[in-house]
Design a protein around this motif. Structure first.
Motif, short mmCIF file in Angstrom:
data_model
loop_
_atom_site.label_atom_id
_atom_site.label_comp_id
_atom_site.label_asym_id
_atom_site.label_seq_id
_atom_site.Cartn_x
_atom_site.Cartn_y
_atom_site.Cartn_z
N GLU A 1 -2.24 1.07 -5.55
CA GLU A 1 -2.32 -0.19 -6.30
C GLU A 1 -1.38 -0.24 -7.49
O GLU A 1 -1.40 -1.20 -8.27
CB GLU A 1 -3.77 -0.42 -6.76
N ALA B 1 -0.17 -2.95 -10.92
CA ALA B 1 -0.99 -2.53 -12.06
C ALA B 1 -0.33 -2.94 -13.37
O ALA B 1 0.87 -3.20 -13.44
CB ALA B 1 -1.19 -1.01 -12.02
N SER C 1 -6.55 -2.19 -10.07
CA SER C 1 -7.73 -2.95 -9.67
C SER C 1 -8.96 -2.06 -9.54
O SER C 1 -10.08 -2.52 -9.79
CB SER C 1 -7.47 -3.68 -8.36
N SER C 2 -8.77 -0.78 -9.17
CA SER C 2 -9.93 0.10 -8.99
C SER C 2 -9.83 1.41 -9.76
O SER C 2 -10.80 2.16 -9.81
CB SER C 2 -10.12 0.40 -7.50
N ARG D 1 -13.81 0.84 -13.27
CA ARG D 1 -12.74 1.51 -12.52
C ARG D 1 -12.97 3.03 -12.50
O ARG D 1 -13.58 3.59 -13.40
CB ARG D 1 -11.37 1.21 -13.13
#
Length: 258
Positions: A75, A79, A106-107, A142
């Protein structure tokens, strides 16, 4: 009304230099071997290069915390990446943590702690556990990832505490910090158990190798775009080479490692 402005890497570096006071003369040789200058030069380039191909590959070839690293790598293209982002407060301890790089995906919430080539450089005893607590406090929902960039492979050196494997080095001082923060024994044990899944490392030499390899993998691009990306990649590699040969430091032999 002033427009919304996100400070550039150069302005962030100047901000850091402004706090050096009498020690500012250490930057007269371009801050050679100093981690802030090295980090700024390298991550400005990595942010501008195709991230999945370069920074993502660096994360994939790092060591430790495999699941979290691969999630961060997948990701990283989209980012939010901040170099020398300033201070993050740990309210329970009334102290600040200053990451070298802060990457919000995102995570995954990624904190990069880079060690420069200054001779005898060592981590402060509580530096890494403070950064672990910083991630826990500021990651929201996250997964936290503490990515160390080292001048040589582990063991890592802790000031006054000798050398340790990476996971053991992060654990040193964690109990004392948790106690001062009023955390329970269960909270401490949970943090201790989380270290293998959220702490990774890679060396500057490995980053150099990956950047050069990925540069050679660029193909099928218009000549002007390819030339531009090659210049940025060369700039990243040259920054690592130049800083590795700082005062009193023997430059690394940059060979294929990953």
């Amino acid at each position: 009304m002033e427009p919304v402005h996100k400070p550039s890497v150069i302005s962030r570096l100047l901000q850091e230099v402004s706090w050096e006071g009498r020690n500012v003369n250490r930057y007269r040789d371009g801050g050679r071997g100093m981690e802030n200058a090295l980090t700024a030069e390298v991550f400005q380039g990595l942010s501008n290069l195709p991230r999945d191909l370069f920074l993502g590959e660096i994360l994939r070839f790092a060591h430790g915390a495999e699941q979290t690293r691969f999630a961060a790598a997948n990701e990283v293209e989209h980012a939010d990446l901040d170099v020398l982002p300033g201070s993050f407060l740990l309210p329970a301890l009334d102290m600040d943590v200053q990451p070298d790089v802060w990457v919000t995906g995102s995570s995954v919430q990624l904190l990069v702690e880079a060690k420069g080539f200054k001779k005898g450089a060592a981590f402060n005893v509580e530096q890494l556990p403070r950064e672990l607590l910083c991630l826990q406090a500021h990651s929201d929902d996250r997964a936290p990832l503490l990515q160390l960039i080292l001048t040589t492979p582990p063991p890592i050196r802790l000031a006054g505490k000798g050398r340790h494997r990476v996971e053991a080095g992060v654990a040193v001082g964690l109990g004392s910090l948790c106690a001062r923060a009023g955390m329970s024994a269960a909270d401490y044990e949970g943090l201790l158990a989380s270290i293998p899944s959220c702490v990774a490392w890679i060396t500057w030499s490995e980053i150099h190798t990956i950047v050069m390899r990925q540069k050679s993998a660029l193909s099928g691009l218009p000549s002007s775009i390819a030339a531009s990306l090659h210049r940025i990649a060369d700039g990243v590699a040259q920054a690592i080479e130049w800083h590795s040969g700082g005062p009193g430091i023997k430059p690394f032999d940059f060979v294929d490692q990953p």
